[in-house]
Design a protein around this motif. Structure first.
Motif, PDB file in Angstrom:
ATOM      1  N   SER A   1       0.835  -1.206   0.000  1.00  0.00           N
ATOM      2  CA  SER A   1       0.000   0.000   0.000  1.00  0.00           C
ATOM      3  C   SER A   1       0.870   1.257   0.000  1.00  0.00           C
ATOM      4  O   SER A   1       1.760   1.398   0.848  1.00  0.00           O
ATOM      5  CB  SER A   1      -0.893   0.038   1.234  1.00  0.00           C
ATOM      6  N   ILE A   2       0.606   2.149  -0.919  1.00  0.00           N
ATOM      7  CA  ILE A   2       1.161   3.500  -0.880  1.00  0.00           C
ATOM      8  C   ILE A   2      -0.008   4.416  -0.543  1.00  0.00           C
ATOM      9  O   ILE A   2      -0.959   4.543  -1.321  1.00  0.00           O
ATOM     10  CB  ILE A   2       1.822   3.877  -2.209  1.00  0.00           C
ATOM     11  N   THR A   3       0.055   5.019   0.626  1.00  0.00           N
ATOM     12  CA  THR A   3      -1.105   5.706   1.182  1.00  0.00           C
ATOM     13  C   THR A   3      -0.688   7.035   1.773  1.00  0.00           C
ATOM     14  O   THR A   3       0.361   7.145   2.418  1.00  0.00           O
ATOM     15  CB  THR A   3      -1.765   4.836   2.278  1.00  0.00           C
ATOM     16  N   ALA A   4      -1.525   8.058   1.566  1.00  0.00           N
ATOM     17  CA  ALA A   4      -1.315   9.382   2.150  1.00  0.00           C
ATOM     18  C   ALA A   4      -2.276   9.586   3.320  1.00  0.00           C
ATOM     19  O   ALA A   4      -3.411   9.099   3.296  1.00  0.00           O
ATOM     20  CB  ALA A   4      -1.533  10.461   1.103  1.00  0.00           C
ATOM     21  N   PHE A   5      -1.812  10.316   4.341  1.00  0.00           N
ATOM     22  CA  PHE A   5      -2.620  10.629   5.522  1.00  0.00           C
ATOM     23  C   PHE A   5      -2.557  12.128   5.790  1.00  0.00           C
ATOM     24  O   PHE A   5      -1.526  12.775   5.566  1.00  0.00           O
ATOM     25  CB  PHE A   5      -2.093   9.884   6.754  1.00  0.00           C
ATOM     26  N   ASP A   6      -3.650  12.662   6.312  1.00  0.00           N
ATOM     27  CA  ASP A   6      -3.690  14.082   6.656  1.00  0.00           C
ATOM     28  C   ASP A   6      -4.700  14.305   7.773  1.00  0.00           C
ATOM     29  O   ASP A   6      -5.620  13.507   7.971  1.00  0.00           O
ATOM     30  CB  ASP A   6      -4.077  14.908   5.422  1.00  0.00           C
ATOM     31  N   ASP A   7      -4.495  15.409   8.479  1.00  0.00           N
ATOM     32  CA  ASP A   7      -5.464  15.891   9.464  1.00  0.00           C
ATOM     33  C   ASP A   7      -5.792  14.825  10.518  1.00  0.00           C
ATOM     34  O   ASP A   7      -6.950  14.450  10.710  1.00  0.00           O
ATOM     35  CB  ASP A   7      -6.735  16.348   8.749  1.00  0.00           C
ATOM     36  N   LEU A   8      -4.754  14.353  11.209  1.00  0.00           N
ATOM     37  CA  LEU A   8      -4.937  13.423  12.318  1.00  0.00           C
ATOM     38  C   LEU A   8      -5.342  14.208  13.560  1.00  0.00           C
ATOM     39  O   LEU A   8      -4.622  15.105  14.008  1.00  0.00           O
ATOM     40  CB  LEU A   8      -3.633  12.656  12.579  1.00  0.00           C
ATOM     41  N   VAL A   9      -6.493  13.883  14.120  1.00  0.00           N
ATOM     42  CA  VAL A   9      -7.017  14.579  15.293  1.00  0.00           C
ATOM     43  C   VAL A   9      -7.230  13.551  16.405  1.00  0.00           C
ATOM     44  O   VAL A   9      -7.895  12.528  16.195  1.00  0.00           O
ATOM     45  CB  VAL A   9      -8.338  15.302  14.984  1.00  0.00           C
ATOM     46  N   ILE A  10      -6.675  13.819  17.576  1.00  0.00           N
ATOM     47  CA  ILE A  10      -6.750  12.911  18.724  1.00  0.00           C
ATOM     48  C   ILE A  10      -7.311  13.675  19.910  1.00  0.00           C
ATOM     49  O   ILE A  10      -6.802  14.726  20.278  1.00  0.00           O
ATOM     50  CB  ILE A  10      -5.366  12.355  19.092  1.00  0.00           C
ATOM     51  N   ARG A  11      -8.349  13.127  20.516  1.00  0.00           N
ATOM     52  CA  ARG A  11      -8.900  13.692  21.747  1.00  0.00           C
ATOM     53  C   ARG A  11      -9.115  12.532  22.709  1.00  0.00           C
ATOM     54  O   ARG A  11      -9.736  11.533  22.350  1.00  0.00           O
ATOM     55  CB  ARG A  11     -10.222  14.413  21.474  1.00  0.00           C
ATOM     56  N   GLY A  12      -8.568  12.665  23.918  1.00  0.00           N
ATOM     57  CA  GLY A  12      -8.671  11.517  24.789  1.00  0.00           C
ATOM     58  C   GLY A  12      -8.376  11.818  26.246  1.00  0.00           C
ATOM     59  O   GLY A  12      -8.033  12.940  26.629  1.00  0.00           O
ATOM     60  N   VAL A  13      -8.505  10.756  27.035  1.00  0.00           N
ATOM     61  CA  VAL A  13      -8.257  10.819  28.473  1.00  0.00           C
ATOM     62  C   VAL A  13      -6.867  10.243  28.734  1.00  0.00           C
ATOM     63  O   VAL A  13      -6.651   9.041  28.516  1.00  0.00           O
ATOM     64  CB  VAL A  13      -9.316  10.020  29.246  1.00  0.00           C
ATOM     65  N   PRO A  14      -5.904  11.054  29.141  1.00  0.00           N
ATOM     66  CA  PRO A  14      -4.541  10.533  29.369  1.00  0.00           C
ATOM     67  C   PRO A  14      -4.534   9.458  30.439  1.00  0.00           C
ATOM     68  O   PRO A  14      -5.271   9.509  31.420  1.00  0.00           O
ATOM     69  CB  PRO A  14      -3.764  11.776  29.818  1.00  0.00           C
ATOM     70  N   GLY A  15      -3.689   8.446  30.232  1.00  0.00           N
ATOM     71  CA  GLY A  15      -3.553   7.375  31.204  1.00  0.00           C
ATOM     72  C   GLY A  15      -2.529   6.386  30.753  1.00  0.00           C
ATOM     73  O   GLY A  15      -2.042   6.437  29.615  1.00  0.00           O
ATOM     74  N   THR A  16      -2.152   5.471  31.633  1.00  0.00           N
ATOM     75  CA  THR A  16      -1.150   4.478  31.296  1.00  0.00           C
ATOM     76  C   THR A  16      -1.700   3.085  31.538  1.00  0.00           C
ATOM     77  O   THR A  16      -2.682   2.923  32.248  1.00  0.00           O
ATOM     78  CB  THR A  16       0.110   4.667  32.168  1.00  0.00           C
TER      79      THR A  16
END
Length: 233
Positions: free
Chosen positions: A218-233
């Protein structure tokens, strides 16, 4: 005519029972609901608290500083028509089983992730996916494949194992599409182009980082990665 009515009721009831039995098998052939293209109208959408911190990567200003390539040949390239500006992240390796890059994000428990991807080429595979709860080499991945009519959730731990699948119209080569994943506790939901298609529960991994994924050639392009979350381990 009166004597025909019980027979008609029997035929109708039998037909409905057969159809119910058929619909009770998912796309994987195992018991469970089949998830068609129109989505899961019955499923309540998972949500992350509005106050949860958000990270965004559009590759316009920053390169790959802090990103961790696991496998693959990843680079930021100029691309006309990109969803966010003129620069995108592209994976160009064609010899690996899987290609993964981990974003310089926090480790999250509950998380809501979206990314736009464009499958550009691939004969064996033409896919793009979101990795989440990446820790110590294991992770979940939701991926769409432009050569197949399915949208799938896997977990990876020294090998890829399928958890859930949905039948879809394959995302077109050369066009931008959106994948979104929401994971709250053991509950995981995944969307393709705005349609909720996967609703699954799994307890293997509870927290980790977010990344991006392709397979094989696969040759694939990615854009506009948005992450919203609750920090934790």
């Amino acid at each position: 005519m009166q004597r025909m009515r019980p027979l008609c009721r029997f035929i109708i009831g039998f037909t409905l029972s057969v159809l119910t039995g058929v619909w009770g098998f998912g796309a994987s052939g195992l018991p469970g609901p089949h998830h068609p293209l129109q989505g899961l109208a019955h499923a309540a959408a998972l949500t992350i608290p509005e106050v949860a911190p958000m990270e965004r990567f559009d590759f316009e200003q920053q390169g790959l500083e802090g990103w961790k390539p696991v496998d693959g040949r990843w680079g930021v390239e100029a691309m006309a028509g990109a969803p966010s500006g003129q620069r995108v992240l592209v994976q160009r390796a064609v010899e690996n089983a899987f290609n993964v890059i981990v974003a310089p994000s926090a480790s999250y428990t509950d998380v809501d992730v979206s990314v736009q991807f464009k499958p550009m080429a691939g004969r064996e595979d033409a896919s793009g996916g979101i990795v989440f709860r990446f820790a110590e080499g294991h992770y979940y991945v939701v991926r769409a494949n432009a050569l197949e009519n399915n949208f799938r959730l896997y977990y990876y731990d020294r090998g890829r194992h399928q958890l859930a699948t949905s039948s879809v119209k394959p995302p077109a080569l050369g066009q931008w599409h959106t994948i979104r994943v929401v994971a709250v506790g053991e509950h995981i939901q995944a969307y393709l182009n705005g349609a909720l298609l996967l609703d699954h529960r799994d307890t293997r991994y509870r927290a980790g980082q977010v990344g991006l994924w392709t397979k094989a050639d696969s040759i694939t392009a990615f854009d506009d990665l948005v992450i919203r979350g609750v920090p934790g381990t």
